[in-house]
Design a protein around this motif. Structure first.
Motif, PDB file in Angstrom:
ATOM      1  N   MET A 142      -8.028  -2.242   2.605  1.00 16.57           N
ATOM      2  CA  MET A 142      -8.546  -2.043   1.246  1.00 16.57           C
ATOM      3  C   MET A 142      -7.443  -2.232   0.201  1.00 16.57           C
ATOM      4  O   MET A 142      -7.690  -2.712  -0.904  1.00 16.57           O
ATOM      5  CB  MET A 142      -9.175  -0.664   1.109  1.00 16.57           C
ATOM      6  CG  MET A 142     -10.450  -0.453   1.927  1.00 16.57           C
ATOM      7  SD  MET A 142     -11.821  -1.546   1.458  1.00 16.57           S
ATOM      8  CE  MET A 142     -11.740  -2.768   2.802  1.00 16.57           C
ATOM      9  N   ALA A 143      -6.209  -1.840   0.548  1.00 16.65           N
ATOM     10  CA  ALA A 143      -5.088  -2.056  -0.371  1.00 16.65           C
ATOM     11  C   ALA A 143      -4.860  -3.546  -0.604  1.00 16.65           C
ATOM     12  O   ALA A 143      -4.490  -3.964  -1.699  1.00 16.65           O
ATOM     13  CB  ALA A 143      -3.821  -1.409   0.183  1.00 16.65           C
ATOM     14  N   CYS A 144      -5.094  -4.349   0.437  1.00 14.32           N
ATOM     15  CA  CYS A 144      -4.990  -5.804   0.298  1.00 14.32           C
ATOM     16  C   CYS A 144      -6.017  -6.302  -0.718  1.00 14.32           C
ATOM     17  O   CYS A 144      -5.688  -7.063  -1.634  1.00 14.32           O
ATOM     18  CB  CYS A 144      -5.197  -6.465   1.655  1.00 14.32           C
ATOM     19  SG  CYS A 144      -5.227  -8.267   1.606  1.00 14.32           S
ATOM     20  N   ALA A 147      -5.006  -5.258  -4.287  1.00 16.93           N
ATOM     21  CA  ALA A 147      -3.895  -6.038  -4.841  1.00 16.93           C
ATOM     22  C   ALA A 147      -4.339  -7.443  -5.221  1.00 16.93           C
ATOM     23  O   ALA A 147      -4.006  -7.949  -6.299  1.00 16.93           O
ATOM     24  CB  ALA A 147      -2.750  -6.092  -3.829  1.00 16.93           C
ATOM     25  N   VAL A 148      -5.087  -8.092  -4.328  1.00 13.84           N
ATOM     26  CA  VAL A 148      -5.545  -9.459  -4.588  1.00 13.84           C
ATOM     27  C   VAL A 148      -6.456  -9.496  -5.803  1.00 13.84           C
ATOM     28  O   VAL A 148      -6.289 -10.330  -6.710  1.00 13.84           O
ATOM     29  CB  VAL A 148      -6.261 -10.033  -3.352  1.00 13.84           C
ATOM     30  CG1 VAL A 148      -6.952 -11.352  -3.700  1.00 13.84           C
ATOM     31  CG2 VAL A 148      -5.280 -10.248  -2.202  1.00 13.84           C
ATOM     32  N   GLU A 149      -7.429  -8.589  -5.841  1.00 12.92           N
ATOM     33  CA  GLU A 149      -8.420  -8.633  -6.918  1.00 12.92           C
ATOM     34  C   GLU A 149      -7.824  -8.241  -8.270  1.00 12.92           C
ATOM     35  O   GLU A 149      -8.307  -8.690  -9.306  1.00 12.92           O
ATOM     36  CB  GLU A 149      -9.611  -7.736  -6.584  1.00 12.92           C
ATOM     37  CG  GLU A 149     -10.302  -8.040  -5.255  1.00 12.92           C
ATOM     38  CD  GLU A 149     -10.893  -9.439  -5.154  1.00 12.92           C
ATOM     39  OE1 GLU A 149     -10.425 -10.364  -5.854  1.00 12.92           O
ATOM     40  OE2 GLU A 149     -11.829  -9.610  -4.370  1.00 12.92           O
ATOM     41  N   ALA A 200      -3.147   4.032   1.478  1.00 11.19           N
ATOM     42  CA  ALA A 200      -2.505   3.212   2.498  1.00 11.19           C
ATOM     43  C   ALA A 200      -1.013   3.529   2.569  1.00 11.19           C
ATOM     44  O   ALA A 200      -0.385   3.813   1.537  1.00 11.19           O
ATOM     45  CB  ALA A 200      -2.696   1.731   2.190  1.00 11.19           C
ATOM     46  N   PRO A 201      -0.441   3.485   3.766  1.00 12.60           N
ATOM     47  CA  PRO A 201       1.013   3.683   3.877  1.00 12.60           C
ATOM     48  C   PRO A 201       1.759   2.653   3.030  1.00 12.60           C
ATOM     49  O   PRO A 201       1.393   1.470   3.017  1.00 12.60           O
ATOM     50  CB  PRO A 201       1.274   3.479   5.375  1.00 12.60           C
ATOM     51  CG  PRO A 201      -0.039   3.755   6.038  1.00 12.60           C
ATOM     52  CD  PRO A 201      -1.084   3.293   5.070  1.00 12.60           C
ATOM     53  N   ALA A 202       2.772   3.100   2.323  1.00  8.75           N
ATOM     54  CA  ALA A 202       3.585   2.211   1.483  1.00  8.75           C
ATOM     55  C   ALA A 202       2.706   1.399   0.533  1.00  8.75           C
ATOM     56  O   ALA A 202       2.910   0.203   0.334  1.00  8.75           O
ATOM     57  CB  ALA A 202       4.430   1.287   2.347  1.00  8.75           C
ATOM     58  N   HIS A 203       1.756   2.077  -0.091  1.00 13.85           N
ATOM     59  CA  HIS A 203       0.788   1.403  -0.954  1.00 13.85           C
ATOM     60  C   HIS A 203       1.457   0.599  -2.063  1.00 13.85           C
ATOM     61  O   HIS A 203       1.110  -0.557  -2.308  1.00 13.85           O
ATOM     62  CB  HIS A 203      -0.184   2.413  -1.551  1.00 13.85           C
ATOM     63  CG  HIS A 203      -1.098   1.837  -2.580  1.00 13.85           C
ATOM     64  ND1 HIS A 203      -0.817   1.890  -3.936  1.00 13.85           N
ATOM     65  CD2 HIS A 203      -2.268   1.173  -2.467  1.00 13.85           C
ATOM     66  CE1 HIS A 203      -1.790   1.299  -4.609  1.00 13.85           C
ATOM     67  NE2 HIS A 203      -2.685   0.858  -3.752  1.00 13.85           N
ATOM     68  N   ALA A 204       2.406   1.210  -2.754  1.00 17.74           N
ATOM     69  CA  ALA A 204       3.048   0.531  -3.891  1.00 17.74           C
ATOM     70  C   ALA A 204       3.776  -0.721  -3.425  1.00 17.74           C
ATOM     71  O   ALA A 204       3.687  -1.782  -4.068  1.00 17.74           O
ATOM     72  CB  ALA A 204       4.014   1.482  -4.593  1.00 17.74           C
ATOM     73  N   PHE A 205       4.506  -0.619  -2.313  1.00 18.09           N
ATOM     74  CA  PHE A 205       5.233  -1.771  -1.796  1.00 18.09           C
ATOM     75  C   PHE A 205       4.269  -2.864  -1.353  1.00 18.09           C
ATOM     76  O   PHE A 205       4.451  -4.048  -1.680  1.00 18.09           O
ATOM     77  CB  PHE A 205       6.116  -1.346  -0.628  1.00 18.09           C
ATOM     78  CG  PHE A 205       6.819  -2.495   0.059  1.00 18.09           C
ATOM     79  CD1 PHE A 205       7.911  -3.105  -0.543  1.00 18.09           C
ATOM     80  CD2 PHE A 205       6.378  -2.968   1.283  1.00 18.09           C
ATOM     81  CE1 PHE A 205       8.558  -4.174   0.076  1.00 18.09           C
ATOM     82  CE2 PHE A 205       7.012  -4.034   1.907  1.00 18.09           C
ATOM     83  CZ  PHE A 205       8.113  -4.631   1.297  1.00 18.09           C
ATOM     84  N   LEU A 206       3.221  -2.479  -0.610  1.00 18.35           N
ATOM     85  CA  LEU A 206       2.237  -3.446  -0.125  1.00 18.35           C
ATOM     86  C   LEU A 206       1.564  -4.168  -1.290  1.00 18.35           C
ATOM     87  O   LEU A 206       1.422  -5.399  -1.282  1.00 18.35           O
ATOM     88  CB  LEU A 206       1.203  -2.721   0.732  1.00 18.35           C
ATOM     89  CG  LEU A 206       0.160  -3.554   1.470  1.00 18.35           C
ATOM     90  CD1 LEU A 206       0.829  -4.471   2.485  1.00 18.35           C
ATOM     91  CD2 LEU A 206      -0.857  -2.655   2.163  1.00 18.35           C
ATOM     92  N   SER A 207       1.184  -3.402  -2.308  1.00 18.50           N
ATOM     93  CA  SER A 207       0.524  -4.006  -3.472  1.00 18.50           C
ATOM     94  C   SER A 207       1.445  -4.973  -4.201  1.00 18.50           C
ATOM     95  O   SER A 207       1.013  -6.057  -4.632  1.00 18.50           O
ATOM     96  CB  SER A 207       0.070  -2.910  -4.437  1.00 18.50           C
ATOM     97  OG  SER A 207      -0.887  -2.066  -3.834  1.00 18.50           O
ATOM     98  N   SER A 208       2.717  -4.603  -4.326  1.00 21.86           N
ATOM     99  CA  SER A 208       3.669  -5.462  -5.032  1.00 21.86           C
ATOM    100  C   SER A 208       3.888  -6.770  -4.293  1.00 21.86           C
ATOM    101  O   SER A 208       3.904  -7.854  -4.899  1.00 21.86           O
ATOM    102  CB  SER A 208       5.007  -4.733  -5.207  1.00 21.86           C
ATOM    103  OG  SER A 208       4.858  -3.604  -6.040  1.00 21.86           O
ATOM    104  N   VAL A 209       4.044  -6.689  -2.980  1.00 21.37           N
ATOM    105  CA  VAL A 209       4.293  -7.890  -2.183  1.00 21.37           C
ATOM    106  C   VAL A 209       3.084  -8.820  -2.206  1.00 21.37           C
ATOM    107  O   VAL A 209       3.209 -10.034  -2.431  1.00 21.37           O
ATOM    108  CB  VAL A 209       4.657  -7.514  -0.730  1.00 21.37           C
ATOM    109  CG1 VAL A 209       4.686  -8.759   0.163  1.00 21.37           C
ATOM    110  CG2 VAL A 209       6.009  -6.809  -0.691  1.00 21.37           C
ATOM    111  N   ILE A 210       1.905  -8.260  -1.995  1.00 26.07           N
ATOM    112  CA  ILE A 210       0.692  -9.092  -1.987  1.00 26.07           C
ATOM    113  C   ILE A 210       0.430  -9.664  -3.375  1.00 26.07           C
ATOM    114  O   ILE A 210       0.081 -10.848  -3.523  1.00 26.07           O
ATOM    115  CB  ILE A 210      -0.515  -8.279  -1.488  1.00 26.07           C
ATOM    116  CG1 ILE A 210      -0.330  -7.897  -0.015  1.00 26.07           C
ATOM    117  CG2 ILE A 210      -1.816  -9.077  -1.663  1.00 26.07           C
ATOM    118  CD1 ILE A 210      -1.398  -6.958   0.517  1.00 26.07           C
ATOM    119  N   GLY A 211       0.601  -8.848  -4.411  1.00 28.63           N
ATOM    120  CA  GLY A 211       0.386  -9.337  -5.772  1.00 28.63           C
ATOM    121  C   GLY A 211       1.334 -10.459  -6.130  1.00 28.63           C
ATOM    122  O   GLY A 211       0.922 -11.471  -6.723  1.00 28.63           O
ATOM    123  N   LEU A 212       2.608 -10.318  -5.760  1.00 24.38           N
ATOM    124  CA  LEU A 212       3.576 -11.376  -6.028  1.00 24.38           C
ATOM    125  C   LEU A 212       3.213 -12.640  -5.266  1.00 24.38           C
ATOM    126  O   LEU A 212       3.291 -13.752  -5.810  1.00 24.38           O
ATOM    127  CB  LEU A 212       4.982 -10.911  -5.636  1.00 24.38           C
ATOM    128  CG  LEU A 212       6.101 -11.942  -5.799  1.00 24.38           C
ATOM    129  CD1 LEU A 212       6.221 -12.382  -7.256  1.00 24.38           C
ATOM    130  CD2 LEU A 212       7.429 -11.368  -5.295  1.00 24.38           C
TER     131      LEU A 212
END
Length: 224
Positions: A142-144, A147-149, A200-212
């Motif tokens: 869901m975090a993916c 971030a994408v949307e 989600a674990p490491a939500h902020a990091f995951l969102s930043s990486v996917i968004g970038l």
């Protein structure tokens, strides 16, 4: 003949939006119902506007390829884990993305825009991202989506501004379709948050990486 606002065949009915008749329905109607807004492209656009139109459709079609592959990868994992609730959730969002892709494919042909040379990369990377995030659990999947949307919603807003000015029926309809798809993507974002994406674990990091990654992909697909 009287042309229906929504597709009547069983194959097209599967793409129908739950809210009823929407702008994209024009591209899912029988061929004899197509008109200037769905069959022609402007032949008098200034070069700068033509360039923006080409870039928009090239990116949007690639984005839908990637989105479909993300959900395909996630679905494979959650089916293997025998998680029917998450499978149903992903299948619902994927159904809209399949419709988006079908419409973008037709828009690309109508406006004579070449696909990005990176479409296979988008497909493979999307599937990989879907699998990896699903392996992290429902919240990571869901975090993916969140971030994408988030990126795609902003991207569609940029496109709506870029496509302002033309009164050609095909561009007027295109803006309406983009607005419709943006709202669909933002619904997916809301759904992801409602299903604990931010836990989600490491939500902020995951969102930043996917968004970038999404932002880089958008810029590359505009050009290649």
């Amino acid at each position: 003949m009287v042309c229906p606002r929504l597709p009547r065949t069983s194959s097209l009915r599967s793409f129908a939006h739950t809210r009823g008749s929407v702008p994209s329905s024009a591209y899912l109607a029988p061929l004899e119902c197509l008109d200037v807004s769905t069959s022609l492209t402007p032949d008098n656009l200034p070069p700068c506007q033509r360039k923006r139109l080409d870039a928009a459709l090239r990116v949007d079609q690639a984005g839908e390829v990637a989105a479909n592959s993300i959900y395909e990868g996630q679905l494979a994992v959650f089916r293997h884990r025998n998680d029917p609730a998450t499978v149903a959730l992903i299948k619902d969002m994927w159904a809209q993305e399949r419709k988006h892709l079908a419409v973008m494919n037709k828009l690309q042909v109508q406006h004579q825009v070449r696909p990005t040379a990176l479409w296979q990369v988008a497909k493979t990377a999307g599937f990989g991202l879907g699998v990896i995030t699903a392996l992290g659990g429902k919240e990571a999947a869901m975090a993916c989506t969140e971030a994408v949307e988030t990126v795609i919603g902003e991207h569609y807003d940029d496109q709506l501004r870029d496509l302002e000015g033309s009164t050609h029926p095909s561009i007027v309809l295109l803006r309406d379709v983009i607005r419709e798809f943006r709202d669909d993507e933002l619904e997916h974002l809301d759904t992801a948050v409602e299903h604990n994406s931010q836990k989600a674990p490491a939500h902020a990091f995951l969102s930043s990486v996917i968004g970038l990654g999404c932002k880089v992909a958008i810029e590359l697909c505009k050009r290649i």
